[in-house]
Scaffold this active site. Structure first.
Site, mmCIF file in Angstrom:
data_model
loop_
_atom_site.group_PDB
_atom_site.id
_atom_site.type_symbol
_atom_site.label_atom_id
_atom_site.label_comp_id
_atom_site.label_asym_id
_atom_site.label_seq_id
_atom_site.Cartn_x
_atom_site.Cartn_y
_atom_site.Cartn_z
ATOM 1 N N LEU A 1 0.829 -1.205 0.000
ATOM 2 C CA LEU A 1 0.000 0.000 0.000
ATOM 3 C C LEU A 1 0.863 1.255 0.000
ATOM 4 C CD1 LEU A 1 -2.803 1.288 0.108
ATOM 5 C CD2 LEU A 1 -2.653 1.209 2.605
ATOM 6 N N ILE B 1 14.907 19.896 13.437
ATOM 7 C CA ILE B 1 14.637 18.896 14.469
ATOM 8 C C ILE B 1 15.613 17.722 14.410
ATOM 9 C CG2 ILE B 1 12.835 17.394 15.420
ATOM 10 C CD1 ILE B 1 12.421 20.421 15.746
ATOM 11 N N GLY B 2 16.339 17.576 13.304
ATOM 12 C CA GLY B 2 17.360 16.529 13.295
ATOM 13 C C GLY B 2 17.635 15.930 11.944
ATOM 14 N N ASP C 1 15.086 13.406 21.971
ATOM 15 C CA ASP C 1 13.703 13.465 21.470
ATOM 16 C C ASP C 1 12.777 12.611 22.316
ATOM 17 O OD1 ASP C 1 14.333 15.156 19.425
ATOM 18 O OD2 ASP C 1 14.484 13.600 17.891
ATOM 19 N N HIS D 1 12.231 17.169 22.015
ATOM 20 C CA HIS D 1 11.246 17.445 20.965
ATOM 21 C C HIS D 1 10.017 16.588 21.196
ATOM 22 C CE1 HIS D 1 9.343 18.162 17.156
ATOM 23 N NE2 HIS D 1 9.366 16.879 16.865
ATOM 24 N N CYS E 1 5.832 16.007 19.521
ATOM 25 C CA CYS E 1 4.968 16.379 18.398
ATOM 26 C C CYS E 1 3.649 15.625 18.441
ATOM 27 C CB CYS E 1 5.677 16.137 17.064
ATOM 28 S SG CYS E 1 6.219 14.444 16.793
ATOM 29 N N HIS F 1 4.853 17.314 7.400
ATOM 30 C CA HIS F 1 4.123 16.163 6.873
ATOM 31 C C HIS F 1 3.317 16.521 5.633
ATOM 32 C CE1 HIS F 1 5.029 14.995 11.034
ATOM 33 N NE2 HIS F 1 5.131 13.790 10.522
#
Length: 769
Positions: free
Chosen positions: A17, A442-443, A610, A652, A654, A705
């Site tokens: 998928l 962020i990395g 993180d 971090h 999220c 994203h």
């Protein structure tokens, strides 16, 4: 004994998928090709379950992206900003669906994606529905009905799965004005009735309503709404057997209401909450007609089921209710487990004998049913399972005395920095001399096909370790030069040597094992391969020091060391179930602490640990929160507290709601926290503001994203929102997450805009000053 499954992995055994969806997004295949690939996965899943002898096989558990997004399209809960695309007929239904998930930037349109957050306490992310006052709904997408018809045509009778109306509304958010989204039930329920009418016309026998919101603390108003929903729906469709699916926790104080509802079958997650069977046995409200689905097989983990333990629960239920009023099931959808253990060649035979993936769990379900029914092969199946369980319990590879002693001897000092934050901040500011609103990422940076190809070539022996390292060093240097050209203040090395933020560390820590094909869906086409924690955790050698030191040697700017925190290592792994999770968390904390100390010794002055999963691990019931938060925060602080004041610790987080745990986040005492706020338009920042969060904070200014590139003005506006509530000296500028999944062109443009937004804000502040 009767059996049912609640859901099956949708990604395909070889991530078919993911490959099809991403090929469609990049215009390499047609919409017809995409739908054909999806159909093949569905048919395979249904046939597998039928061949195993499962009685109630789910349909509509498949999704091209997310089941909550599916429901949004089904009932036409489409955010207002997407309506111009509908009116201009710019997009097909499929493309509108993906635009809602990923944003849309084309043909003069620039539309942000819908918000995304964690599905209860899992690492799966769902798309958050958006609701408006007096919103109308209509039956737009016929997916639920079409999936049932597709299975029927293949000769397989299924049980359609529908997100329940209460869960759908309560997991969404009100937009534009303040109102109670439960007021929308009067407009939403007619659409549910229309769906059920079409299913009834097809003579559907069972419908599964997923109401996992029942695993949380609900108000009397919400429980009253629940009763109204199912009283109305059942009275309209008495011939359909209603299946209630709650999972991840007990019904708790919601149980009394649930037992009074007109459900023919009530599912119990007896893995996460075995005690609820006793609550039901003791209840006087249980109808003599109600069938109970016993969720005894763990749908969240990969350990082989202990048949003796499951049979003890099953037999207790049989003794009270009788076999005819019971069925067997996994604890929840198998969405959260890999597809098939048979594909694994990397795992050794001893460890493999302890494991069970989705296909094997379906077989376990069938085997348990045979054992309960005293089938001819029952004794052989039970003895074989006993041997596997004993093999794991008695294995010498699991336990390490030194590791256990280190956890046993933890002191309060181990979990505290040398000085309070204000003193550390002064030292760090003097040492680093960064500008206002320092910029960083962020990395990770994009891991292109070329990087992944290098990793594959190394595994196949097509290139040497030296050739591989040299190629990654070149990629690292190129990324450093790009950041310097963009004028980013605090750099990262890009993490090209890392396959996954948990797997990479686990590969270098004792007590972990790794699969080849143990993929599970995280969000959309994003799949992760959680490592397996089977034994005591120990870091014997430095993991990241060599790469961080190399990167720092290539620049005069500050280079961040990048680590994954102990709770995220825990949450994003398949964790051993033979000791408390807190014990495993502390073992991980010591391993990460050793790495932090070694990075500091190597001259790395900023270290990011993180913890995106710390909110995810929060128990669903509030009465259990403080116990978890106490050991989770302590684990982070053990990992972070071995350094000098001058070493700046970042963390971090999220895609989580922080309001309820903001005190615990502050207790972590990270010098800088970066969080996701872009999709919510800085809404998540409210928790930090109301709490008066004392440390430095970097609210993400753009959504990584989504492939869209935000403008300078858009990011500056978000920063001004943040600046209105955060002192300028405490404000950082960064994307909302790592850039691993993005392309280079969009990454460069977005970061350029981000840096310019920070610079413009600096000028504005100087002028105002």
């Amino acid at each position: 004994m009767f059996t049912q499954n609640l859901g099956y992995p949708r990604i395909g055994g070889n991530r078919e998928l993911k490959k099809a969806v991403e090929a469609y997004w990049s215009k390499k295949i047609s919409q017809s090709d995409l739908q054909q690939a999806a159909q093949q996965i569905r048919l395979h899943n249904w046939q597998l379950q039928k061949d195993a002898g499962i009685d109630l096989i789910p349909s509509n558990d498949f999704s091209l992206y997310d089941q909550m997004l599916d429901m949004c399209l089904t009932v036409s809960a489409i955010p207002h900003r997407f309506h111009p695309l509908i009116e201009d007929k710019k997009l097909s239904e499929t493309d509108l669906y993906f635009a809602m998930a990923r944003g849309f930037q084309s043909d003069g349109f620039d539309i942000t994606a819908m918000e995304m957050t964690k599905w209860f306490d899992t690492n799966y992310h769902y798309i958050v529905p958006e609701f408006y006052e007096n919103q109308s709904f209509n039956f737009l997408s016929n997916k639920i009905v079409n999936d049932y018809k597709e299975a029927k045509q293949a000769g397989i009778e299924t049980k359609p799965v529908i997100i329940g109306a209460l869960t759908f509304l309560l997991l969404g958010k009100e937009k534009e004005t303040e109102f109670n989204r439960l007021d929308l039930l009067k407009n939403l329920l007619p659409v549910y009735k229309e769906i059920l009418k079409q299913l009834s016309d097809l003579n559907v026998q069972y419908v599964q309503f997923d109401e996992p919101i029942l695993a949380t603390n609900l108000s009397n108003t919400e429980l009253t709404a629940l009763s109204a929903i199912y009283t109305e729906l059942k009275s309209a469709f008495p011939n359909i057997k209603f299946v209630l699916a709650n999972y991840f926790e007990c019904y708790g104080e919601n149980l009394s209401t649930v037992l009074g509802l007109p459900f023919d079958i009530i599912h119990l997650d007896l893995v996460r909450c075995p005690s609820q069977l006793d609550d039901i046995i003791a209840s006087e409200k249980v109808s003599s007609q109600t069938i109970f689905s016993l969720g005894v097989i763990d749908g969240r983990n990969i350990w082989k089921n202990d048949y003796e333990k499951s049979l003890a629960i099953i037999n207790k239920a049989i003794n009270h209710f009788g076999k005819e009023r019971l069925m067997l099931a996994p604890s929840c959808s198998l969405l959260h487990t890999p597809c098939d253990l048979d594909s694994e060649k990397k795992l050794d035979d001893e460890l493999k004998n302890w494991l069970s993936f989705a296909k094997q769990k379906i077989n376990e379900l069938a085997e348990l049913s045979k054992i309960v029914d005293n089938a001819p092969e029952a004794n052989e199946l039970l003895e074989k399972n006993k041997a596997a369980i004993a093999s794991r319990k008695n294995s010498t590879r699991i336990h390490k005395g030194a590791v256990k002693n280190r956890v046993k001897n933890i002191t309060d000092k181990d979990a505290e920095r040398q000085s309070i934050f204000a003193e550390r901040q002064a030292k760090q500011h003097a040492l680093f001399n960064l500008p206002l609103f320092p910029t960083t990422t962020i990395g990770s940076f994009p891991q292109t096909t070329d990087v992944r190809k290098l990793r594959a070539q190394l595994k196949k022996g097509e290139i040497s370790e030296t050739e591989y390292t040299q190629a990654l060093q070149a990629a690292t240097i190129e990324t450093i030069r790009l950041q310097e050209e963009l004028d980013i203040d605090v750099l990262v090395h890009g993490e090209f040597e890392r396959n996954d933020m948990v797997e990479y560390f686990g590969e270098n820590i004792d007590g972990y094992a790794f699969s080849n094909f143990g993929w599970v869906q995280s969000y959309g086409s994003r799949c992760v391969k959680p490592p397996i924690i089977y034994g005591d955790i120990e870091r014997k050698n430095p993991i990241t020091v060599e790469w961080s030191s190399f990167a720092q040697s290539q620049t005069k700017r500050l280079m961040k060391g990048m680590l994954t925190g102990p709770i995220t290592m825990l949450q994003w792994s398949f964790v051993r179930d033979d000791q408390p999770r807190s014990e495993t968390a502390f073992q991980l904390a010591w391993a990460i602490r050793d790495e932090v100390v070694d990075l500091e010794k190597a001259g790395i002055k900023i270290i990011q640990i993180d913890e995106p999963a710390i909110r995810e691990g929060l128990p669903l019931r509030k009465e259990n929160w403080q116990t978890y938060l106490a050991w989770a925060v302590k684990a982070f602080k053990i990992a972070a507290s071995g350094v000098q004041d001058e070493t700046q610790i970042h963390t971090h987080m999220c895609y989580s709601e922080f309001n309820d745990i903001i005190q615990s986040i502050a207790d972590m005492d990270a010098d800088v926290i970066t969080i996701e706020t872009s999709r919510s338009q800085m809404e998540l920042l409210d928790a930090f503001v109301q709490f008066n969060y004392p440390n430095e904070i970097g609210p993400g200014v753009y959504d990584i994203h989504s492939p869209r590139v935000p403008t300078v003005e858009e990011m500056e506006a978000l920063l001004e929102k943040a600046l209105a509530v955060i002192p300028a000296k405490n404000l950082w500028v960064n994307p909302d997450c790592g850039l691993k999944t993005r392309g280079w062109n969009e990454t460069k443009k977005a970061l350029e805009n981000m840096v310019n937004a920070a610079k413009q804000l600096r000028v504005k502040i100087e002028v105002e000053a």
